[in-house]
Design a protein around this motif. Sequence first.
Motif, PDB file in Angstrom:
ATOM      1  N   TYR A 302      -4.699  -0.203   7.323  1.00  0.00           N
ATOM      2  CA  TYR A 302      -6.042   0.843   7.716  1.00  0.00           C
ATOM      3  C   TYR A 302      -7.453   0.668   7.892  1.00  0.00           C
ATOM      4  N   GLY A 303      -7.230  -0.524   8.460  1.00  0.00           N
ATOM      5  CA  GLY A 303      -8.667  -1.095   8.931  1.00  0.00           C
ATOM      6  C   GLY A 303     -10.666  -1.237   8.920  1.00  0.00           C
ATOM      7  N   PHE A 304      -9.580  -1.794   7.677  1.00  0.00           N
ATOM      8  CA  PHE A 304     -10.567  -2.608   6.388  1.00  0.00           C
ATOM      9  C   PHE A 304     -10.744  -3.788   5.706  1.00  0.00           C
ATOM     10  N   PHE A 305     -11.784  -4.571   5.448  1.00  0.00           N
ATOM     11  CA  PHE A 305     -11.630  -5.656   4.591  1.00  0.00           C
ATOM     12  C   PHE A 305     -12.119  -4.625   3.245  1.00  0.00           C
ATOM     13  N   CYS A 306     -11.488  -4.961   2.339  1.00  0.00           N
ATOM     14  CA  CYS A 306     -12.110  -5.067   1.164  1.00  0.00           C
ATOM     15  C   CYS A 306     -13.179  -5.242   0.335  1.00  0.00           C
ATOM     16  N   ASP A 307     -13.980  -4.743   0.245  1.00  0.00           N
ATOM     17  CA  ASP A 307     -15.438  -5.237  -0.607  1.00  0.00           C
ATOM     18  C   ASP A 307     -14.891  -4.943  -2.182  1.00  0.00           C
TER      19      ASP A 307
END
Length: 338
Positions: A302-307
Motif C-alpha cells: 500500500y505504500g505506507f508505514f503504519c503509524d
Amino acid sequence: MAAASVYWQVSLADDYLVWASQSVPWKWNPAKLNQKSNGAAGFLHKISPGTGKSSTPSISQHSATTPQLSIEEKLTPEKFKPSPISTSLVTPEKQSNNGIISIFDTVFQHRLSPIERLAILTGSPVEAIFIPDSPPEITTTHENPPPSPPLFVTEHFEARASPKGGYGAFAIQNIAAGTGILSEPPLINCPDDGDGHFYQAYEGLSADDRKAFLKLASWSKIDDDRATAIWKTNRFRLDQTNSGLFLKAARFNHACLAQSSCCYQWDPASNQMHFTTTKDVAKGEEITISYATNPDLLYEDYGFFCDCKACPTLSSGEKFRRKCEVESKLRTELRRKW
Ligand SMILES: C[S@@+](CC[C@H](N)C(=O)[O-])C[C@H]1O[C@@H](n2cnc3c(N)ncnc32)[C@H](O)[C@@H]1O
C-alpha cells in the motif's frame, strides 16, 4: 558566459505527501521569489514532519562544480521535467501580497513523484535536485492549513483529509462499539487471479462509475497501469476467489488490528459489505480498519508505514532503506511481468 547552475538541497519529510495531497496553499516570500526568478539564487521551503508550522525558509545553494552533497540521486533535466503535464497546472493565485501557489488535485492524480511535484512547485530555474542522505535542517512552509471540505458525508462519518494520508473516514458523532456504520454494494466484484478479470470488469463500468473509480487513491509503485494500481490499493478480499471494490469504504485508512476501530464482513446474500465499529469512536476521531495482519507488508502492498501505537516508530533512515528495498523489488516484479 553560461548562467551559474543552481542546485537545491531537498529533504522530503514524512508528511510531505499528506500536505501535498491536501492542496494546502504554499506561502512564498516575495523577496525570495524575485531572487529565484533571476536565476541567481534558489530557495526552497521545506516541511518538517508533523508540525505544519511556518518558519523562515532556508536557502541551500551550491556551485555547479562543488555540489558538496552526498548524492543519492541526481535528477537530470529530463527526469526533472514533469513531462506528462504542464507547469500551468500550478497557478499562482494573487491572494494578499504573498504569492500563494496551490498544488491541485490534478497534479496529485498524475502519479507524480514527490520530486516531480517539487519541480512543479518551484517553477523551473533549477537544473538539478540532489537528495542528500543526511537531511539538512528542515524548515516549514505552512501556516494554519485550511480544513479541507469533506468528500462525502454519511449518517455516521465523513471522508475528509487525514493526517495519515489522503482522505480518511472521521466520525461525525460519538459512535458506540458494535454500530453498523456502513453497508455498501461493490462497484466491482471479480475473480482476483491476475488473469484480466479486473480489466474486463473495469472496462464494463459506466463512464460515471469509471470517473468515480479513477478518483480513488493508488499506490503507484504497485503497478504501471493506473487503474490496476487503484484496484490493488483499494480492493477487499470477498471470498476464496473474488475481491471487491467499494467506493465509500475505499476511504478507510489502516490501523493494525488491536488499534483499528472497525471491522467488516462480506454478505453475498445481500451483495453488501457491512462495516461495524469494534470500539467506541468519539466524534471527530478517524475510523480505521486493518488492511493486513503483518505491518511489514504495508509499504509493499500500500505504500505506507503504519503509524499506529502498536507499531514501532521507524527512523527516517530506516524508512528510506526499506522504501529503496521494496521499490526495487516492485520494479523487478513489474519488469518480469512485461
Ligand atoms: C484504501 S486507501 C485509503 C484511503 C486513502 N487515504 C484515500 O485518500 O483515499 C489506501 C491508501 O491510504 C493510505 N493509507 C491508509 N492507511 C494509512 C496509514 N495508516 N498511514 C499512512 N497512509 C495510509 C495509503 O496511501 C494507502 O495506499
